[in-house]
Design an enzyme around this catalytic site. Sequence first.
Site, PDB file in Angstrom:
ATOM      1  N   THR A 141       0.542  -1.592   0.053  1.00 53.69           N
ATOM      2  CA  THR A 141      -0.290  -0.329   0.090  1.00 53.69           C
ATOM      3  C   THR A 141       0.578   1.134  -0.100  1.00 53.69           C
ATOM      4  OG1 THR A 141      -1.574  -1.215   0.903  1.00 53.69           O
ATOM      5  CG2 THR A 141      -2.178   1.224   1.678  1.00 53.69           C
ATOM      6  N   THR A 195      -4.043   1.876  -2.322  1.00 52.50           N
ATOM      7  CA  THR A 195      -3.687   0.385  -2.406  1.00 52.50           C
ATOM      8  C   THR A 195      -3.962   0.021  -3.572  1.00 52.50           C
ATOM      9  OG1 THR A 195      -3.207  -1.736  -0.975  1.00 52.50           O
ATOM     10  CG2 THR A 195      -5.744  -1.004  -0.765  1.00 52.50           C
ATOM     11  N   VAL A 196      -3.325  -1.538  -4.220  1.00 52.20           N
ATOM     12  CA  VAL A 196      -4.120  -2.416  -4.725  1.00 52.20           C
ATOM     13  C   VAL A 196      -4.124  -3.591  -4.345  1.00 52.20           C
ATOM     14  CG1 VAL A 196      -3.221  -1.379  -6.984  1.00 52.20           C
ATOM     15  CG2 VAL A 196      -2.092  -2.689  -6.530  1.00 52.20           C
ATOM     16  N   ASN A 197      -3.337  -3.705  -2.854  1.00 49.12           N
ATOM     17  CA  ASN A 197      -3.788  -4.666  -1.920  1.00 49.12           C
ATOM     18  C   ASN A 197      -2.733  -5.840  -2.397  1.00 49.12           C
ATOM     19  OD1 ASN A 197      -4.449  -6.611  -0.002  1.00 49.12           O
ATOM     20  ND2 ASN A 197      -5.340  -8.151  -1.378  1.00 49.12           N
ATOM     21  N   GLU A 216      -8.382  -6.694  -4.279  1.00 51.44           N
ATOM     22  CA  GLU A 216      -9.224  -6.279  -3.040  1.00 51.44           C
ATOM     23  C   GLU A 216      -9.871  -7.967  -2.587  1.00 51.44           C
ATOM     24  OE1 GLU A 216      -7.702  -4.620  -0.964  1.00 51.44           O
ATOM     25  OE2 GLU A 216      -6.805  -3.533  -1.847  1.00 51.44           O
ATOM     26  N   SER A 231     -10.970  -2.616   5.308  1.00 52.70           N
ATOM     27  CA  SER A 231      -9.724  -1.844   5.346  1.00 52.70           C
ATOM     28  C   SER A 231      -8.612  -2.069   6.271  1.00 52.70           C
ATOM     29  CB  SER A 231      -9.484  -1.128   4.099  1.00 52.70           C
ATOM     30  OG  SER A 231      -7.957  -0.205   4.413  1.00 52.70           O
ATOM     31  N   SER A 232      -7.333  -1.562   6.921  1.00 54.56           N
ATOM     32  CA  SER A 232      -6.728  -0.846   7.513  1.00 54.56           C
ATOM     33  C   SER A 232      -6.097   0.130   7.560  1.00 54.56           C
ATOM     34  CB  SER A 232      -5.484  -2.047   8.634  1.00 54.56           C
ATOM     35  OG  SER A 232      -6.224  -3.413   8.478  1.00 54.56           O
ATOM     36  N   GLY A 256      -0.322  -3.264   5.319  1.00 59.25           N
ATOM     37  CA  GLY A 256      -1.418  -4.229   6.556  1.00 59.25           C
ATOM     38  C   GLY A 256      -1.464  -3.993   7.860  1.00 59.25           C
TER      39      GLY A 256
END
Length: 575
Positions: free
Chosen positions: A386, A404-406, A425, A457-458, A478
Amino acid sequence: MTFPLNWRVALLGLLLTTSAAYAADSRPTSSPAAPSAHVITERPGHAGIASANFHATEAGHEVLAKGGNAFDAAIAVAATLSVVEPESSGIGGGFMAVLHRASDGREVFIDARETAPAAVNAKDYLNKDGTPNRDTALNGPLSAGIPGEAAGLAWLSTHYGKLPLKESLAPAVRIARDGFKPDGRLVNAISERAEDIRRWPASAAKYLPDGKPPVVGEVWRDPDQARTLELLGEHGFDGFYRGEVGKKLVDAVRAAGGNWTAKDLESYQVKERTPIVVNYRGYRVVTAPPASSGGVAVAEILNILSGYDLTKLDTVHRTHLVIEAMRRAFRDHNDYLGDPDFVKMPMDMLLSPYYAAGLRQTILMDKATPSSMLPVSAGTDPGMHTTHFSIIDKDGNIASITQTVNYTMGSTFVAAGTGVLLNDEMDDFALVPNKPNVYGLLGSDANAPAPGKRMLSSMTPSIVFGADRVGVIGSPGGSTIITQVLEGILAFIDGKDAAGIAGQKRFHHQYMPDRVDVESGTFDAATTEGLTRMGHTLKERSSWGFMNVVTWDLKNNKLDAASDPRRESGLGKVQ
């Protein structure tokens, strides 16, 4: 008064059991009541930007020089990162942002998170024996949610920017068209995912020209993404979600076995939500509400810690209390949170100082609480790859944005003719209840996939307001995003400058697995021994996010910007 450990665990169980009934009876809400505007009369007169790539930071300053504000600059930074840092974010992914508008003190959270397509089917993520299919969850078009970043950039321009979207996107278009020299991190990411990239012809053509990754220091161009960004700039939302680009996205996804439709793209909506606000030691922390889990966890941890004077404790006991607060907040984060448009959450309880006081009573000052003794829960994690950037402009507008794109390089799937690398995601949903995702973490029904639903999400973009200082803080990483931002907030409140906050050593506890992840050099031998003696299990971890911080000293009107020293190509710049 102190209580034995087993009594405290019983109390915690009662608190958490009671909360389930509380959730069922309480009014559903995504965040507490709207906070009052926080108006700052000072103006910096200059600007600060910190991002993970110098091209992106320079693009933001370029747009500011054209007369744009922090929100126009945020568009430039985000789009440029899509070109030069695709391993971490891009217009095929999504973002979450906390904004502060100087003119009226308005604070708002922008949710441009990806959503599940209407045809989402949990069976697509199962093997024949019922076990999770990690491949469809992480690779190719089935792993991709409907992107939100392009819509979010158009939204920022229309509702908060000063310049036409086309002007804010111009630096990214130029860099994509004329080329840039990729850094080692991008080249390594492409090499790491080369086997998956080769499965998709458009991906291989873009990232493995002549069968090999780009070379560090040699110019690399992205003409398809340049064209997509141009169309986004010319036509706004429609330039990406309809017309030429929208058709190419849907056609490419469906041709490769995915299930997107034109309606999925056309119906995507950016959400404005009320930020979470928590007061701690005289500072006002403005942070992310669900579908981010991060702000709730940060607020709960700060509420727990507010019952202690950490400044009067030695390092061992201070660290112990922070770890125990992390443990309890992650337990709740894992069990209750999801997309506020789909899930009823006990937000009033989770953010209550009284609930925090009850949790505080379950903490022993000299002994770790084994997570196995707390009520069972399950959780999710948004991935390690991210990015975050922080901006304050000359007028005092503030943008704290995480995107992000994970996983590294997202799904590795590029939609032919668009240059758009899609996210993966869908793995952030609890695709298979109580089965681990790629990061070994579990999921609950609150985060189960559904058509149009946002995955948890975080990402925790945050702004901290004090009487004399303002801090803009965020990080990738993450599930460690939450604890890194927390530690950044604590460091800011303790008086550290931007470089000190971005560069400080880190530790992390997320309830399960029951261990403290520690960056090398965080603790000295005495602290390590003291924590171990209390019952904490410490494990060295090498992978941490790249924090980017901007601070504003209101007393002398000085900005300070710093990029994480762990990322050599990052740049924090005041201009």
